[in-house]
Design a protein around this motif. Structure first.
Motif: not given
Lengths: 111, 115
Positions: B4, B31, B33, B35, B48, B90, B94, B101-108
């Protein structure tokens, strides 16, 4: 919508001791509960997760427990090390969509 | 595989100015999002998008708009910035599939200051 509460907001432990962080959620439909670790200035990253069909999950020094009846889940870190110092977030989700996070716990491990 | 990616990393705005935060993911996630992270308040969901072409409000949508440009990109727009929007933003994505592979991955993250 979902409401996730997390306690404590700060936690200090001696190196080698255990740390426990607790979360509650409000929506009984939530079935996926990840925990994220965020180091200073970095992005949150997943450390462990649990699904509602499981009561406990372990990964080396980290474990998570889930009580669906009480809508309560906890993160347990054993044999803490200075590199465990970070902010930890719990989250609740329905099938991996719309993640709602707790307010975070700042963990400090004192050498 | 970059995951991301958010731009910019830092931004200072004057009250009333507008700007768009960009986010792109290369994991073919459904999906996405946005935040905001404020001290003591955790990560609060702004908007989202469960799939391309759909967007929904989260916990704190006031003062923001979003666009899901395509499956890869999800932008956040501040039309008239206010000091209360000073925060770290952020983007995350997901798969939104009940698989491994359910988790949410975040940008920096984007550190935004409104003066």
């Amino acid at each position: 919508g979902e409401n996730v509460e997390q306690h404590p907001s700060t936690l200090s432990v001696q190196e080698g001791d255990s740390a426990v962080i607790k979360c509650t959620y409000s929506d009984s439909a939530s079935n996926y509960f990840p925990w994220y670790k965020q180091e200073l200035g970095k992005r949150p990253q997943l450390i462990i997760d649990i699904r509602s069909n499981v009561g406990e999950k372990k990964d080396q020094r980290i474990a998570v427990t889930l009580n669906k009846t009480a809508k309560h889940f906890s993160l347990h870190i054993t044999e803490t090390q200075p590199e465990d110092s970070a902010v930890y977030f719990c989250a609740a989700s329905i099938y991996g969509n719309q993640f709602y996070f707790g307010t975070g716990t700042s963990l400090t491990v004192i050498p | 595989n970059a995951g991301v990616t958010q731009t910019p990393k830092f931004q200072v705005l004057k009250t009333g100015q507008s700007m768009t935060l960009q986010c792109a993911q290369d994991m073919n996630h459904n999906s996405m999002y946005w935040y905001r992270q404020d001290p003591g308040m955790g990560l609060r969901l702004i908007y989202y998008s469960a799939s391309e072409g759909t967007t929904d409000k989260g916990e704190v949508p006031n003062g923001y708009n979003v666009s899901r440009l395509n499956k890869r990109e999800f932008s956040l727009r501040l039309e008239s910035a206010a000091p209360s929007q000073t925060s770290v933003y952020f983007c995350a994505s997901s798969a939104n599939l009940w698989g491994t592979d359910t988790e949410a991955f975040f940008g920096q993250g984007t550190r935004l200051t409104v003066v």
